[in-house]
Motif scaffolding. Sequence first.
Motif, PDB file in Angstrom:
ATOM      1  N   ASP A 159       0.365 -13.092 -10.007  1.00 35.27           N
ATOM      2  CA  ASP A 159       0.458 -12.105  -9.842  1.00 35.27           C
ATOM      3  C   ASP A 159       2.276 -11.310  -9.304  1.00 35.27           C
ATOM      4  O   ASP A 159       2.036  -9.488  -8.965  1.00 35.27           O
ATOM      5  CB  ASP A 159      -1.113 -11.444  -8.852  1.00 35.27           C
ATOM      6  N   LYS A 160       2.871 -11.999  -9.666  1.00 33.09           N
ATOM      7  CA  LYS A 160       4.667 -10.440  -9.431  1.00 33.09           C
ATOM      8  C   LYS A 160       5.696 -10.721 -10.208  1.00 33.09           C
ATOM      9  O   LYS A 160       5.043 -11.610 -11.045  1.00 33.09           O
ATOM     10  CB  LYS A 160       5.068 -11.221  -8.250  1.00 33.09           C
TER      11      LYS A 160
ATOM     12  N   PHE B  24       5.525 -12.754 -15.300  1.00 32.87           N
ATOM     13  CA  PHE B  24       3.685 -12.787 -14.004  1.00 32.87           C
ATOM     14  C   PHE B  24       4.451 -14.360 -13.631  1.00 32.87           C
ATOM     15  O   PHE B  24       4.524 -15.905 -14.285  1.00 32.87           O
ATOM     16  CB  PHE B  24       3.062 -12.406 -14.303  1.00 32.87           C
TER      17      PHE B  24
ATOM     18  N   PHE C  36      10.469 -11.962  -7.718  1.00 35.29           N
ATOM     19  CA  PHE C  36       9.459 -11.745  -7.733  1.00 35.29           C
ATOM     20  C   PHE C  36       8.744 -10.690  -7.303  1.00 35.29           C
ATOM     21  O   PHE C  36       8.803 -11.107  -6.146  1.00 35.29           O
ATOM     22  CB  PHE C  36       8.783 -12.723  -8.131  1.00 35.29           C
ATOM     23  N   PHE C  37       8.033 -10.077  -7.819  1.00 42.68           N
ATOM     24  CA  PHE C  37       7.684  -8.629  -7.538  1.00 42.68           C
ATOM     25  C   PHE C  37       6.107  -7.939  -7.885  1.00 42.68           C
ATOM     26  O   PHE C  37       6.480  -8.416  -8.578  1.00 42.68           O
ATOM     27  CB  PHE C  37       8.964  -7.204  -7.462  1.00 42.68           C
ATOM     28  N   GLU C  38       5.797  -7.727  -6.323  1.00 44.39           N
ATOM     29  CA  GLU C  38       4.717  -7.256  -6.265  1.00 44.39           C
ATOM     30  C   GLU C  38       4.600  -5.430  -6.898  1.00 44.39           C
ATOM     31  O   GLU C  38       4.865  -4.855  -7.052  1.00 44.39           O
ATOM     32  CB  GLU C  38       3.972  -7.495  -5.328  1.00 44.39           C
ATOM     33  N   GLU C  39       3.409  -5.078  -7.315  1.00 44.47           N
ATOM     34  CA  GLU C  39       3.389  -3.954  -8.126  1.00 44.47           C
ATOM     35  C   GLU C  39       3.355  -2.733  -7.102  1.00 44.47           C
ATOM     36  O   GLU C  39       3.851  -1.654  -7.264  1.00 44.47           O
ATOM     37  CB  GLU C  39       1.954  -3.372  -8.597  1.00 44.47           C
TER      38      GLU C  39
END
Length: 205
Positions: free
Chosen positions: A79-80, A76, A169-172
Amino acid sequence: MSDKWLECAKRIQALSQSGLAFSKSVYDIERYEELRAISTEIMQEYTGLEMKKIQDLFTNEKGYQTPKVDVRGVVFKDDKILMVKEKIDDKWALPGGFCDIGLSPGENIVKEIREESGYDVTPVKLLALLDLNKHPHPPQAYHYYKIFIQCRITGGEAKSGVETKGIGFFEEEHLPELSVGRNTESQIKMMFEFLRDPQKDTVFD
């Protein structure tokens, strides 16, 4: 055919392989070879794979058959979650792959993340040990256990590897198209639960 036929074929294959590994009687060996041939025919009918390819998969296996192990890194940042784009299907997955002989799960994931994303990491927590058959993955010829290990970035920089063509990097709530043979949406969301609750117990099965 239903998935149950595929599971039957894999079970027959496992039993025949174990029998071939430990049987001494020529008659028993013939019976186990016939069972392996039956499992190959069922697999070919179900998957559409070439008979020769399935035969090679099955006959290359020796000894008592056990599940194969796949390890995935959970990293993480802001937060990604870190994901890599696979060349083989042009879709996204947590970095990882089969565990190599001679390396521990932690050593394996450090190697896989470095090779696939360019980042150096330190493993910090075992998050989940999951049975592929209990999650919505596509049908597979083998039975897999999947290990998810949270890691912390310690160095390196984003860099594609031999098997990858992108890093992100990806958000939920904004996940890319997933390589579901490697990881499912429900599994990725499970990993975010650990981000929100660092005290969450390890998940298994």
